[in-house]
Each structure stands twice: as structure tokens, then as C-alpha cells.
Design a protein around this motif. Structure first.
Motif, PDB file in Angstrom:
ATOM      1  N   PRO A 133       0.793  -1.223   0.000  1.00  0.00           N
ATOM      2  CA  PRO A 133       0.000   0.000   0.000  1.00  0.00           C
ATOM      3  C   PRO A 133       0.837   1.290   0.000  1.00  0.00           C
ATOM      4  CG  PRO A 133       0.184  -0.847   2.232  1.00  0.00           C
ATOM      5  CD  PRO A 133       1.024  -1.740   1.353  1.00  0.00           C
ATOM      6  N   TYR A 169       0.169   9.148  -5.335  1.00  0.00           N
ATOM      7  CA  TYR A 169       0.134   8.859  -3.898  1.00  0.00           C
ATOM      8  C   TYR A 169       0.765   9.963  -3.054  1.00  0.00           C
ATOM      9  CZ  TYR A 169      -0.676   4.481  -6.202  1.00  0.00           C
ATOM     10  OH  TYR A 169      -1.177   3.531  -7.034  1.00  0.00           O
ATOM     11  N   ARG A 300      -4.663  11.651   9.770  1.00  0.00           N
ATOM     12  CA  ARG A 300      -4.998  10.745  10.891  1.00  0.00           C
ATOM     13  C   ARG A 300      -6.474  10.887  11.258  1.00  0.00           C
ATOM     14  NH1 ARG A 300       0.267  12.166  12.503  1.00  0.00           N
ATOM     15  NH2 ARG A 300      -0.479  13.878  13.805  1.00  0.00           N
ATOM     16  N   GLU A 303      -8.553   9.025   8.938  1.00  0.00           N
ATOM     17  CA  GLU A 303      -8.503   7.575   9.153  1.00  0.00           C
ATOM     18  C   GLU A 303      -9.331   7.128  10.353  1.00  0.00           C
ATOM     19  OE1 GLU A 303      -4.352   6.513   9.222  1.00  0.00           O
ATOM     20  OE2 GLU A 303      -4.419   6.006   7.098  1.00  0.00           O
ATOM     21  N   GLU A 304      -9.816   8.073  11.129  1.00  0.00           N
ATOM     22  CA  GLU A 304     -10.730   7.697  12.211  1.00  0.00           C
ATOM     23  C   GLU A 304     -12.109   7.372  11.660  1.00  0.00           C
ATOM     24  OE1 GLU A 304     -10.563  10.701  15.213  1.00  0.00           O
ATOM     25  OE2 GLU A 304      -8.401  10.415  15.501  1.00  0.00           O
ATOM     26  N   ASP A 307     -12.924   2.388   7.817  1.00  0.00           N
ATOM     27  CA  ASP A 307     -12.516   1.855   6.512  1.00  0.00           C
ATOM     28  C   ASP A 307     -11.973   2.928   5.569  1.00  0.00           C
ATOM     29  OD1 ASP A 307     -12.085  -0.611   5.613  1.00  0.00           O
ATOM     30  OD2 ASP A 307     -14.125  -1.034   4.949  1.00  0.00           O
ATOM     31  N   ILE A 308     -11.238   3.825   6.108  1.00  0.00           N
ATOM     32  CA  ILE A 308     -10.523   4.809   5.287  1.00  0.00           C
ATOM     33  C   ILE A 308      -9.054   4.719   5.650  1.00  0.00           C
ATOM     34  CG2 ILE A 308     -10.084   7.287   4.967  1.00  0.00           C
ATOM     35  CD1 ILE A 308     -13.001   7.777   4.902  1.00  0.00           C
ATOM     36  N   MET A 309      -8.224   4.604   4.655  1.00  0.00           N
ATOM     37  CA  MET A 309      -6.791   4.490   4.934  1.00  0.00           C
ATOM     38  C   MET A 309      -5.984   5.294   3.926  1.00  0.00           C
ATOM     39  SD  MET A 309      -4.361   1.107   5.061  1.00  0.00           S
ATOM     40  CE  MET A 309      -4.098   1.052   3.307  1.00  0.00           C
ATOM     41  N   LEU A 311      -3.045   5.916   1.573  1.00  0.00           N
ATOM     42  CA  LEU A 311      -2.048   5.147   0.831  1.00  0.00           C
ATOM     43  C   LEU A 311      -0.760   5.953   0.749  1.00  0.00           C
ATOM     44  CD1 LEU A 311      -4.306   3.855  -2.086  1.00  0.00           C
ATOM     45  CD2 LEU A 311      -3.355   2.473  -0.245  1.00  0.00           C
ATOM     46  N   ARG A 314       4.187   6.818   5.072  1.00  0.00           N
ATOM     47  CA  ARG A 314       3.728   7.241   6.392  1.00  0.00           C
ATOM     48  C   ARG A 314       4.923   7.456   7.292  1.00  0.00           C
ATOM     49  NH1 ARG A 314      -1.728   5.408   6.616  1.00  0.00           N
ATOM     50  NH2 ARG A 314      -1.779   5.798   8.826  1.00  0.00           N
ATOM     51  N   PRO A 315       5.049   8.555   7.995  1.00  0.00           N
ATOM     52  CA  PRO A 315       4.181   9.708   7.859  1.00  0.00           C
ATOM     53  C   PRO A 315       4.309  10.297   6.461  1.00  0.00           C
ATOM     54  CG  PRO A 315       6.106  10.250   9.187  1.00  0.00           C
ATOM     55  CD  PRO A 315       6.144   8.774   8.965  1.00  0.00           C
ATOM     56  N   GLU A 324      -7.728   5.390   0.470  1.00  0.00           N
ATOM     57  CA  GLU A 324      -8.517   4.256   0.029  1.00  0.00           C
ATOM     58  C   GLU A 324      -9.800   4.323   0.853  1.00  0.00           C
ATOM     59  OE1 GLU A 324      -6.511   0.132  -0.420  1.00  0.00           O
ATOM     60  OE2 GLU A 324      -7.256   0.350   1.594  1.00  0.00           O
ATOM     61  N   PRO A 326     -13.076   2.395   0.816  1.00  0.00           N
ATOM     62  CA  PRO A 326     -14.204   1.476   0.608  1.00  0.00           C
ATOM     63  C   PRO A 326     -15.356   1.766   1.559  1.00  0.00           C
ATOM     64  CG  PRO A 326     -12.317   0.332   1.571  1.00  0.00           C
ATOM     65  CD  PRO A 326     -11.852   1.693   1.184  1.00  0.00           C
ATOM     66  N   LYS A 360     -14.270   4.898  -4.305  1.00  0.00           N
ATOM     67  CA  LYS A 360     -13.484   3.834  -3.679  1.00  0.00           C
ATOM     68  C   LYS A 360     -12.117   4.363  -3.256  1.00  0.00           C
ATOM     69  CE  LYS A 360     -15.556   0.441  -6.787  1.00  0.00           C
ATOM     70  NZ  LYS A 360     -15.319  -0.306  -8.031  1.00  0.00           N
ATOM     71  N   HIS A 361     -11.635   5.301  -4.052  1.00  0.00           N
ATOM     72  CA  HIS A 361     -10.380   5.986  -3.759  1.00  0.00           C
ATOM     73  C   HIS A 361     -10.640   7.475  -3.930  1.00  0.00           C
ATOM     74  CE1 HIS A 361      -7.345   2.655  -4.378  1.00  0.00           C
ATOM     75  NE2 HIS A 361      -8.486   2.081  -4.710  1.00  0.00           N
TER      76      HIS A 361
END
Lengths: 394, 334
Positions: A133, A169, A300, A303-304, A307-309, A311, A314-315, A324, A326, A360-361
Motif C-alpha cells: 500500500p 500517492y 490521521r 482515518e478515524e 474503513d478509510i486508509m 495510501l 507514512r508519515p 482508500e 471502501p 473507492k479511492h
């Protein structure tokens, strides 16, 4: 004809670094906005980059110094800067048969890098990224690819190109390491800094780069179309070689024109906007560390949402954020909405810049936004995902 | 001559709809493939359910073009407007002209349209598509005279010789049949269509990005199969949920572009000790996230990406649910 998005918060990653600083817009259009060739009233030399009034020539010296280079020309955009470099490399290659016409490019390159190569009949070999990822580019990949080409052809590649921050990215390539490898293996090195030059401090000497291509409208708070090509003393004679043609019948010569940048570049508003923004750009890169810290805090918080992250690295080390999502896609699906709803929902709520149809992205940037504006963006994502605002973060 | 499989059926059923659809999709054909079947036995005409006869007599080449648009006909001699078609398709023996038809028996009817059990398959192609077919087939013979074309050169000749033939059509086809100047007709024995379809499949498997990172490069069947097991297409992988885990499936290709491995990713927002995995899964920490990763040879885990269905889902479910354990309550983002 109205601009529907005039008062919207812009989160398009292409645009965030190109927004004019306060005051420049008024000065630009009040003083210079009436004529397309605004630079050219006092042109004596027949090339906009040589103008002394307004001081384009001095501005280009300033740009070259700002990036740690020796010479700069303004271009019709970053892609034209890359074209100029590859055109020069192509001509150099024709006189150096010990080089192959293959160049090494990272697998996260912007398409215009590959198009510039294609236009100059250069073949492209890819230095791979490390896949999902993070999709990071590794300097060792360049070394392997250069040596592989040397093994197969008995000759060195004509050029290596690294995308400093990639457009997918927002990863930073290890350009210092790649540059060192290129220097050791004697391969000319171009850094495409379209997404970084004017946002992140850059010193092309530290990168061991022979060429730097920059997009002013992406990253230097300027209007489009404008880019810069910056190079070293060693290469400037080739990249900025002037026309040698004399026409057969009329006997005309174009001795001040630089063929690699199509003779004479932008002579109007975009170049002036960049000149007016330069103080701001020089100042803002000094704030980069603080800026990227707050961008990571935003990531961050994103991402709370379930299902969100994020890509990529990191950092994160660049303002382009690719999530991402979904979770968003699923939430929309449950509401009977398609991917277009997300961008429309954001626009309806005063935020523009998400790619239509994508859910989705998503890819965007909050670079340069105030904390209040970032909160607005974040809360809209929370709302559409049906996520609660975490306690204490209302 | 018709080509039969071991059951005695003509092989068009094997080449069948799927093969022809695959060819059409690959070439981007405007028209569908047209099957042509000869019927010599009068009784067969009565015993089978066949498409209806055309409303009025028509040119054979015209009926073929209409069938390429989806219609179907059972055409008898009375339905033919063109005497050349009557001769070349074997409806009657020549009496006043010296044409060798090659038919031992008199044709009672031709079924135009259905691909099942067809003796000949006709493709209406433009120049580029004909070129692509030639590449796929390693060359195509084009024996043509500009007369008796769709009926003779593309249908009867292919039927008799069992070899593909490209026809540049005749005046009748261009004037009355409705064919454009840019169009040609390729006649194929069904077995040839099947081979072309196989070649296309092989190309699709081998084609595209070597990194396996462009899902759009993958054959449509694979994408559809993942969808049926609840996995959606991302830009470079498939994503879905199994046993409450958020799972990504990445298809790795080898140097020749064939899908060799499957990499399963499970992404968990948790500390490293928030999950426990069994080999071959391994974990790595990534700033607040744990990446759980394993790569499998597709064959070793019995994953048939082209068949899909419950078996494929069960394969993934078994791997994910039995090898990864959540140890810390609240770590999950289920």
C-alpha cells in the motif's frame, strides 16, 4: 459566464499549490491584465526571458538560485520543461553513440514525462515501486535498471528521471540517493518537481540533479500555463542553445530564440503572476515542516472514519493525500447513491476538487487551508460516511 | 464439409456464443457474428424449431447483414432474390452456366443467424478488424473475384474447404445488401473461431501491465468473478470483506505477464500485537496500522480465477478466517 466554484474551498491536489497569494490577484489584473503580451512592451532582445523591464531576466536568475541551479528559463508548463531537457538529451545522444536512447523513469511518473520521452524518440524503462500500500520508489531500483540496460546494450542510458512527489500517492522519491547513483554511474539526472518546487525546500545540487522541471501553476502560486526548467552551467549551453538556423531565401536568423522552449516562452500574465508571487513562495517553503505536520494530523483524523486508509508513505511527506475509501463507497451504496454523489455532495456544501465518479479511492489536498476550512472538509466526509465526530473534536 | 466433435455435433456449439462474443469484444465489432447452417433434409425442416422465414424474398447477403444486427432467418430458395445465391448455396444445380457448386445434395434451407450448430461463421469487419484477425490467425487467405461473394466466397467456399476466407464482396452486396465500402466479410469454420477466441484469451492473460497493478488490464471474466464473490474492483486490486476483515486481493504477474501469484492483504488499524497470524501470513507495522500479508501461488491454493464462484470465495475465506486472529478487543474497525 460565471465561475460556479468561485467561493468554494478548493481541495484539488493539482490546484492547492498554485493559488495566488493575497493581493497578487488584484495587482496582477489591475496593472497587467488588459493585454496578452503584457511583458513585451519593452522587449529589446526578442525573447521574453531576456526582458529587463519588467525584470524577467532577474526573476529567472532568482528562480535558478532558489532551486540551487545555475540557469533557468520559463516554459509553457512543467511538461514543456521536461520536453526541453529531453530534446537536449536527444541531441546530445545523437553525438554520443556510446549512450542508448533508453531513459530510466520511475513507475510513478506523470504521463507528461513519458509523452516528452515519446516526442523525443526516447524509450522508457521503468524503475518499479514497491506496490500496495505504499508504492514507494527505491533508489536501488534505479541502480538495477541502469545496470541492466548497460548489461543488455553495453551502453548507459541517456537519462534518468525521478518524479520528486508523484501525482498518484504523494510519495517523495529518494532523489538525493537516486542522484548519487546517477552521478556515480555517469547518467544525467532530471528531477520532476512539479508537485514540490515552490512548496517544499529544494536544492538540486543536494539532489545531484542536472535538471529540474517545475510547474509554477501547480506549486508556485501562479497562473497557468507556466513552468520552469532549471539546469547547471554544464548543461545550460545544450538545453538553452539558441537557434542556429539561417533561412535560405530571405537570409533571416533567429539567434536569440531557444528552440528547445519553442523560441520564446510565455510573455504575459502567467509569468507576471509568478514574479509577483515569488516572495510568498520563498517564504512559504520555510514553513513546510509545520505544514506537513498539520497535514498528517488531518490524514490521521480522516482515518478515524471507518474503513478509510491513507495510501503511500507514512508519515506522509507531501500534501497530496490519496485515501482508500471502501467505507465511503459502501456507505454511498447503502444510500443508493453512486460515486458521482460524493463529489456533488461536497460541491453542494462548498468544497470542490474531488474527482467525479470516484468513491473507492479519493485524492485531494488541504495544503494551505485554514484549520476551519480543514474541519469543514473533514466533517463533510464524516457526514457522508455516517461517522460520528469523535468526542472533543466537535 | 462440416467439422464435428466426438458427439457428432458440429463444433460451432463448442466455438459457440462465448467464442464469438470474445472475438467481437476484442475486435470492437459493430456487428455480431452470424452463423450459417445448411439443411439438406426436408424432414429436418419440419422436425426442428427453426427461425421463421423472411417476410419477403431478399438477398442472402442482406439477410446476413440483418442477422449481424440480431435477426434470424430460415431461408429457402423461394426466399432468395439473387440467382447467384441460389446456385452458390446449392439450392439448385446450374443449368445454363458453368459454375461448380460442390454440393452433392440439394440444399433445402439455410439457417442464418444462430451460432449454435452453425457450419460457417461470418464476421462483418472493417479493414482494421480484418487486419487484427489476420494477426490472430497467422494470416488469412482472401480468394475473391468480386462476384458471388457473401454467399459463395465467404459461405459456400468455407463450408466446402473448411478454411477461412476473406471476401471483399460483390456489387450485389454493396448495392443491395447494405454493406459499406469499408466493410468486408470473413467466413470462418467454427473451429477456427474457437482457436481465435483461445488466442485472444491467451493474449489477455499475457497482456497488460507486468506489475499486475492495473485491474483494467485483467480479463473481464476475472473481474466479474471477483464481483460475484463480493469483491469490488479497485484501481489496482480487488477489495471486500471476509470474516469482518477488510481484505485486498492483488494479482501478481510473472515476467511474461501471466498471473502467477495472489497476494492477500488485510489492513487493520491496530497495534502490532492486536493481531495474531499463522504462516504464511506475516505482519508489518505501518504507523498505526498492521499490514497482514501473504502471497500464494494460484495453483497451490487451487484458486481458479476464471471459474470463480463459491469455490474461489471459500478458498479466500478459509485462508483469511483461519490464519488471522484478532487479539485485542476494540482494535478492529469492522
Amino acid at each position: 459566464m460565471n465561475n460556479r466554484y468561485r467561493d468554494h474551498i478548493i481541495i484539488n491536489a493539482l490546484m492547492r499549490g498554485g493559488i495566488l497569494p493575497p493581493g497578487v490577484k488584484e495587482e496582477l489584473f489591475d496593472q497587467w491584465g488588459e493585454v496578452g503580451y503584457a511583458l513585451c512592451h519593452d522587449c529589446l532582445e526578442g525573447r521574453s526571458s531576456l526582458c529587463g523591464r519588467p525584470p524577467v531576466k532577474k526573476h529567472l536568475e532568482r528562480v535558478a538560485a532558489f532551486y540551487g541551479g545555475d540557469a533557468a528559463e520559463h516554459t509553457f508548463g512543467c511538461r514543456t520543461a521536461k520536453f526541453a531537457v529531453m530534446r537536449a538529451v536527444r541531441e546530445w545522444l545523437d553525438a554520443n553513440p556510446e549512450r542508448t536512447d533508453t531513459i530510466v523513469v520511475d513507475a510513478n511518473s506523470h504521463y507528461s514525462t513519458n509523452i516528452a520521452a515519446e516526442l523525443n524518440s526516447l524509450r522508457v524503462a521503468e524503475a518499479p515501486h514497491n506496490g500496495y500500500p505504499t508504492y514507494s520508489i527505491n533508489a536501488a531500483g534505479y541502480e538495477e535498471k541502469i545496470l541492466e540496460i548497460k548489461r543488455e546494450t553495453g551502453r548507459l542510458p541517456a537519462l534518468a528521471v525521478a518524479t520528486h512527489a508523484d501525482p498518484y500517492y504523494g510519495n517523495l522519491a529518494p532523489v538525493e540517493d537516486i542522484g548519487r547513483i546517477c552521478r556515480e554511474l555517469d547518467v544525467p539526472f532530471l528531477v520532476n518537481a512539479a508537485y514540490t518546487g515552490g512548496v517544499i525546500p529544494i536544492d538540486m545540487r543536494a539532489m545531484n540533479a542536472d535538471f529540474l522541471s517545475v510547474s509554477a501553476h501547480k506549486s508556485m502560486a501562479s497562473l497557468a500555463p507556466l513552468g520552469y526548467v532549471i539546469t547547471t552551467h554544464e548543461w545550460s549551453g545544450r538545453v538553452f542553445a539558441t537557434s542556429a538556423q539561417r533561412t535560405q531565401w530571405s537570409g533571416r536568423v533567429f539567434g536569440k530564440k531557444i528552440p528547445n522552449i519553442f523560441g520564446c516562452s510565455i510573455g504575459g500574465i502567467p509569468a507576471i503572476s509568478s514574479m509577483l508571487s515569488m516572495d510568498h513562495v520563498e517564504e512559504r517553503v520555510t514553513q513546510w515542516d509545520r505544514e506537513i505536520e498539520s497535514i498528517n494530523a488531518f490524514a490521521r483524523a480522516m482515518e478515524e472514519i471507518p474503513d478509510i486508509m491513507l495510501l503511500g508513505q507514512r508519515p506522509h511527506r507531501h500534501h497530496l493525500l490519496h485515501f482508500e475509501t471502501p467505507g465511503l463507497w459502501e456507505a454511498l451504496k447503502q444510500q443508493g447513491k453512486n460515486g458521482f454523489y460524493l463529489s456533488e455532495f461536497m460541491i453542494k456544501n462548498g468544497v470542490v476538487g474531488l474527482h467525479r465518479g470516484m468513491s473507492k479511492h479519493i485524492k485531494f489536498s488541504v495544503y494551505g487551508l485554514s484549520q476551519g476550512e480543514r474541519d469543514t472538509v473533514l466533517n463533510l466526509f464524516r457526514e457522508i460516511a455516517g461517522a460520528k465526530v469523535p468526542a472533543g473534536k466537535e | 464439409m462440416s467439422i464435428s466433435d466426438s458427439s457428432g455435433r458440429t463444433t460451432c456449439e463448442l466455438a459457440g456464443l462465448t467464442a464469438c462474443e470474445r472475438i467481437r469484444a476484442h475486435l470492437g465489432m459493430k456487428h455480431g457474428a452470424v452463423g450459417v447452417r445448411f439443411i439438406f433434409d426436408e424432414q429436418e425442416l419440419e422436425s426442428q424449431t427453426l427461425p421463421a422465414r423472411p417476410d419477403k424474398p431478399s438477398w442472402y447477403c442482406q439477410m446476413v447483414l440483418q442477422a449481424a444486427g440480431g435477426k434470424q432467418f430460415t431461408a429457402r430458395m423461394q426466399d432468395m432474390s439473387c440467382p447467384n445465391s441460389e446456385l452458390s448455396l446449392g439450392f439448385r444445380k446450374p443449368r445454363f452456366v458453368n459454375i461448380k457448386t460442390g454440393f452433392d445434395k440439394v440444399t433445402q434451407a439455410v439457417v442464418i443467424g444462430p451460432l449454435e450448430n452453425a457450419d460457417v461463421i461470418l464476421l462483418v469487419l472493417n479493414n482494421r478488424q480484418a487486419m487484427t484477425m489476420s494477426i490472430l490467425m497467422g494470416g488469412i487467405s482472401a480468394e475473391f473475384r468480386g462476384e458471388v461473394a457473401v454467399c459463395g466466397e465467404a459461405t459456400a467456399q468455407v463450408y466446402h474447404e473448411g478454411l477461412p476466407n476473406l471476401s471483399f464482396l460483390c456489387n450485389g452486396a454493396r448495392m443491395f445488401g447494405g454493406y459499406k465500402d469499408s466493410e468486408v466479410v470473413l467466413g470462418l469454420p467454427p473451429i477456427a473461431a474457437e482457436k481465435v477466441a483461445e488466442r485472444i484469451m491467451a493474449l489477455q492473460k499475457a497482456g497488460g501491465a507486468l506489475c499486475g497493478c492495473v485491474v483494467s488490464d485483467l480479463p473481464r471474466e476475472i473481474i466479474e468473478n471477483f464481483k460475484t464473490i463480493g469483491f469490488e474492483k479497485g484501481s489496482d486490486y480487488f477489495f471486500g470483506k471476509l470474516c469482518g476483515w477488510s481484505v485486498r486481493i492483488y494479482l501478481d504477474k510473472d515476467d511474461t505477464g501471466r498471473i502467477k501469484n495472489i497476494t492477500l492483504y488485510v489492513l487493520e488499524k491496530a497495534p502490532l500485537d492486536g493481531v495474531l497470524v499463522k504462516p504464511p501470513f506475516s505482519t508489518r507495522e505501518r504507523e498505526g496500522w498492521v499490514d497482514i500479508v501473504a502471497t500464494f501461488d494460484t495453483q497451490s491454493i487451487g484458486a481458479d480465477l476464471y471459474s470463480g464462484g463459491d469455490k474461489l470465495r471459500n478458498t479466500f475465506t478459509e485462508l483469511i478466517c483461519n490464519y488471522i486472529i484478532r487479539t485485542q478487543e476494540g482494535a478492529s474497525q469492522k
